[in-house]
Write a protein that holds these residues in place. Structure first.
Motif, PDB file in Angstrom:
ATOM      1  N   UNK A 250       0.906  -1.323   0.208  1.00 30.92           N
ATOM      2  CA  UNK A 250       0.147  -0.141   0.130  1.00 30.92           C
ATOM      3  C   UNK A 250       0.484   1.403  -0.238  1.00 30.92           C
ATOM      4  N   UNK A 251       0.520   2.325  -0.800  1.00 31.12           N
ATOM      5  CA  UNK A 251       0.928   3.323  -0.467  1.00 31.12           C
ATOM      6  C   UNK A 251       0.353   4.799   0.493  1.00 31.12           C
ATOM      7  N   UNK A 252       0.267   4.317   1.814  1.00 32.36           N
ATOM      8  CA  UNK A 252      -0.188   5.624   2.516  1.00 32.36           C
ATOM      9  C   UNK A 252      -0.021   6.996   1.960  1.00 32.36           C
ATOM     10  N   UNK A 253      -1.618   7.176   2.275  1.00 24.99           N
ATOM     11  CA  UNK A 253      -1.165   8.842   1.859  1.00 24.99           C
ATOM     12  C   UNK A 253      -1.184   9.673   3.246  1.00 24.99           C
ATOM     13  N   UNK A 254      -1.596  11.159   3.371  1.00 20.34           N
ATOM     14  CA  UNK A 254      -1.258  12.183   4.186  1.00 20.34           C
ATOM     15  C   UNK A 254      -2.172  11.915   5.508  1.00 20.34           C
ATOM     16  N   UNK A 255      -3.844  11.037   4.647  1.00 19.13           N
ATOM     17  CA  UNK A 255      -5.406  10.739   5.025  1.00 19.13           C
ATOM     18  C   UNK A 255      -5.283   9.690   5.790  1.00 19.13           C
ATOM     19  N   UNK A 256      -4.511   8.465   5.384  1.00 20.43           N
ATOM     20  CA  UNK A 256      -4.230   7.108   5.470  1.00 20.43           C
ATOM     21  C   UNK A 256      -3.160   6.389   6.553  1.00 20.43           C
ATOM     22  N   UNK A 257      -2.391   7.308   6.811  1.00 16.98           N
ATOM     23  CA  UNK A 257      -1.139   7.012   7.100  1.00 16.98           C
ATOM     24  C   UNK A 257      -1.629   6.189   8.750  1.00 16.98           C
TER      25      UNK A 257
END
Ligand SMILES: [Zn+2]
Length: 141
Positions: free
Chosen positions: A18-25
């Motif tokens: 997965x590529x974490x985003x600021x929202x999903x981190x």
């Protein structure tokens, strides 16, 4: 015979992470601590997954992270025989899990007898390391 079945470079293909985003981190970081987090709206109380900036139900910016029990049941599933990339071992189970809190997530059911899976079967979260990531998976209970 498919073009990649006998491809000797197959072992070099890594499973996607997965590529974490600021929202999903926060979700991905919690997985590394063996915790399953979900966003819940403090305005309308609805759960949101995958992670969002605003609540998709009431559109307020009032989502907060809560720890899920990680317990639920199989809402739907399919057995995958033709993977997205040759890195996946087949067959594997892709499933929509209905968590006890009432929210749903797409995941995999691992270490199971695929011929005995059933809708509404009880499952619980477990965590599997993949590269630098830790993914939430489910096992039957
Ligand atoms: Zn809301």
């Amino acid at each position: 015979m498919s073009s990649w079945e006998n491809d000797t470079t197959q072992a070099a293909i890594a499973l996607p992470e997965p590529s974490a985003t600021e929202i999903s981190e926060p979700h991905w970081q919690a997985c590394k601590e063996q915790k399953l987090l979900v966003q819940q709206c403090s305005n309308c109380q609805s759960y949101t997954f995958p992670p969002e900036k605003n609540c998709p139900q009431c559109f307020e910016n009032t989502l907060a992270w809560q720890q899920s029990s990680g317990k639920g049941k199989i809402y739907s599933f399919t057995i995958v025989y033709r993977p997205q990339t040759p890195a996946f071992n087949t067959p594997y189970v892709a499933a929509i899990i209905e968590l006890d809190e009432g929210w749903h997530m797409l995941s995999n059911i691992i270490d199971c007898d695929i011929d005995k899976l059933a809708i509404n079967q009880a499952v619980a979260v477990c965590f599997e390391k993949r590269g630098k990531s830790v993914l939430p998976m489910f096992r039957t209970v």
